[in-house]
Scaffold this motif. Structure first.
Motif, PDB file in Angstrom:
ATOM      1  N   LEU A   4       0.830  -1.212   0.000  1.00 20.87           N
ATOM      2  CA  LEU A   4       0.000   0.000   0.000  1.00 20.87           C
ATOM      3  C   LEU A   4       0.863   1.260   0.000  1.00 20.87           C
ATOM      4  O   LEU A   4       0.509   2.269  -0.625  1.00 20.87           O
ATOM      5  N   GLU A   5       1.997   1.209   0.680  1.00 21.11           N
ATOM      6  CA  GLU A   5       2.861   2.384   0.729  1.00 21.11           C
ATOM      7  C   GLU A   5       3.366   2.749  -0.665  1.00 21.11           C
ATOM      8  O   GLU A   5       3.472   3.934  -1.011  1.00 21.11           O
ATOM      9  N   GLN A   6       3.641   1.742  -1.488  1.00 18.33           N
ATOM     10  CA  GLN A   6       4.058   2.021  -2.866  1.00 18.33           C
ATOM     11  C   GLN A   6       2.924   2.659  -3.661  1.00 18.33           C
ATOM     12  O   GLN A   6       3.147   3.562  -4.467  1.00 18.33           O
ATOM     13  N   LEU A   7       1.705   2.181  -3.426  1.00 19.22           N
ATOM     14  CA  LEU A   7       0.559   2.772  -4.124  1.00 19.22           C
ATOM     15  C   LEU A   7       0.343   4.212  -3.687  1.00 19.22           C
ATOM     16  O   LEU A   7      -0.031   5.072  -4.491  1.00 19.22           O
ATOM     17  N   LYS A   8       0.575   4.509  -2.406  1.00 22.58           N
ATOM     18  CA  LYS A   8       0.468   5.889  -1.929  1.00 22.58           C
ATOM     19  C   LYS A   8       1.504   6.772  -2.616  1.00 22.58           C
ATOM     20  O   LYS A   8       1.221   7.921  -2.983  1.00 22.58           O
ATOM     21  N   GLN A   9       2.697   6.234  -2.804  1.00 23.63           N
ATOM     22  CA  GLN A   9       3.746   6.995  -3.470  1.00 23.63           C
ATOM     23  C   GLN A   9       3.412   7.217  -4.940  1.00 23.63           C
ATOM     24  O   GLN A   9       3.636   8.305  -5.483  1.00 23.63           O
ATOM     25  N   LEU A  10       2.860   6.182  -5.567  1.00 30.63           N
ATOM     26  CA  LEU A  10       2.458   6.313  -6.969  1.00 30.63           C
ATOM     27  C   LEU A  10       1.360   7.356  -7.113  1.00 30.63           C
ATOM     28  O   LEU A  10       1.394   8.197  -8.025  1.00 30.63           O
ATOM     29  N   GLU A  11       0.389   7.352  -6.207  1.00 26.72           N
ATOM     30  CA  GLU A  11      -0.720   8.319  -6.258  1.00 26.72           C
ATOM     31  C   GLU A  11      -0.198   9.717  -5.996  1.00 26.72           C
ATOM     32  O   GLU A  11      -0.651  10.691  -6.598  1.00 26.72           O
ATOM     33  N   ALA A  12       0.792   9.833  -5.086  1.00 29.38           N
ATOM     34  CA  ALA A  12       1.380  11.138  -4.791  1.00 29.38           C
ATOM     35  C   ALA A  12       2.096  11.704  -6.008  1.00 29.38           C
ATOM     36  O   ALA A  12       1.986  12.902  -6.307  1.00 29.38           O
ATOM     37  N   PHE A  13       2.833  10.863  -6.728  1.00 25.12           N
ATOM     38  CA  PHE A  13       3.495  11.330  -7.944  1.00 25.12           C
ATOM     39  C   PHE A  13       2.464  11.786  -8.967  1.00 25.12           C
ATOM     40  O   PHE A  13       2.647  12.800  -9.641  1.00 25.12           O
ATOM     41  N   SER A  14       1.361  11.048  -9.078  1.00 23.56           N
ATOM     42  CA  SER A  14       0.298  11.433  -9.996  1.00 23.56           C
ATOM     43  C   SER A  14      -0.303  12.779  -9.591  1.00 23.56           C
ATOM     44  O   SER A  14      -0.608  13.622 -10.446  1.00 23.56           O
ATOM     45  N   GLN A  15      -0.424  13.018  -8.277  1.00 21.75           N
ATOM     46  CA  GLN A  15      -1.054  14.247  -7.797  1.00 21.75           C
ATOM     47  C   GLN A  15      -0.142  15.455  -7.943  1.00 21.75           C
ATOM     48  O   GLN A  15      -0.592  16.532  -8.369  1.00 21.75           O
TER      49      GLN A  15
END
Length: 277
Positions: A4-15
């Protein structure tokens, strides 16, 4: 295995659009985020980014992955909240009441009967109380009427009657009873936290002005020092309300005396059965 932490990082880069801004908002270093994105690409087994000398951006794969990441994180938050809410519900008895005095009695009884449970309470009008009972917001509600729906368990739960509290020497202080219309137009002290009772003086005494107090101590100080009449109930008198040196005159309007009913869903009765015995 994608975390999940990787997905949070991916979403943060998208944002945020850049590694530096995403890392800043995630409170990690940019090299750490870079390595994490590289590891995520390895997990997917396909490229997620277009890399140039001075820029990193999503390719089509990355945009799809970021979209899924956002949805997975939202569902994760929903899952956590619902599981926690279920746990709270299992350890909490929530009581909604149309008036403060029967609510206080119910809360005290619930605390005695269920010492290991958390007891919460609030005052609302009858309509949102019924809605809250059916939505699961409350396990018990207290109403001024007996609901007839077959899926509800109902028990009479006491009564309450209002009095005028007049200072000695007031023109109505020697009365054995009085209708509210007889005092309409006279200024009154009024405590704010009285639930559904608020409607009664405003409906029956439309020409009166009410000095409303939200702090109980300030209200009692005014009662002790003021010549203005106020209201008090027999239920409050049975508790610890102070009426100073005042004369109590019963209010004769039929609406000034109510019977309370404690209500729960029949499906919830096993959880709160001790309160209905």
């Amino acid at each position: 295995m994608i975390e999940l932490e990787q997905l949070k990082q991916l979403e943060a880069f998208s944002q945020y659009g850049t590694l530096s801004k995403a890392a800043e908002n995630l409170h990690i270093s940019q090299p750490t985020l870079t390595r994490s994105m590289q590891k995520l690409e390895d997990e997917f087994g396909v490229p997620l980014f277009r890399r140039t000398k001075n820029r990193l951006e999503f390719n089509e794969n990355g945009e799809l992955a970021a979209d899924y990441a956002k949805r997975i994180l939202e569902q994760s938050d929903i899952m956590l909240e619902r599981v926690r809410a279920l746990d709270r519900a299992g350890r909490t008895i929530s009581i909604g009441s149309c008036a403060p005095m029967p609510m206080l009695a119910a809360v005290q009884n619930a605390a005695r009967q269920y010492p290991n449970m958390t007891i919460s309470s609030e005052c609302k009008d009858c309509t949102p109380l019924v809605e809250g009972l059916r939505s699961g917001l409350y396990q018990i509600i207290i109403l001024t009427y007996h609901p007839k729906e077959k899926d509800l368990h109902v028990r009479e739960s006491g009564s309450e009657s209002l009095f005028f509290a007049f200072p000695h020497g007031h023109r109505f202080a020697d009365r054995s009873g009085i209708y509210m219309k007889e005092i309409d137009g006279e200024n009154m002290l009024l405590y704010s936290d009285i639930g559904f009772w608020h409607r009664l003086p405003r409906e029956k005494m439309p020409h009166s002005r009410f000095l409303v107090q939200t702090d109980r101590f300030a209200f009692e100080e005014l009662v002790a020092s003021s010549i203005l009449p106020c209201f008090v109930s027999d239920a409050a008198l049975a508790g610890d309300w102070e009426t100073a040196d005042r004369v109590l005159v019963p209010i004769l309007d039929p609406e000034a005396s109510v019977t309370y009913y404690m209500v729960c869903l029949k499906s919830m009765l096993p959880k709160v059965k001790k309160l209905f015995s």
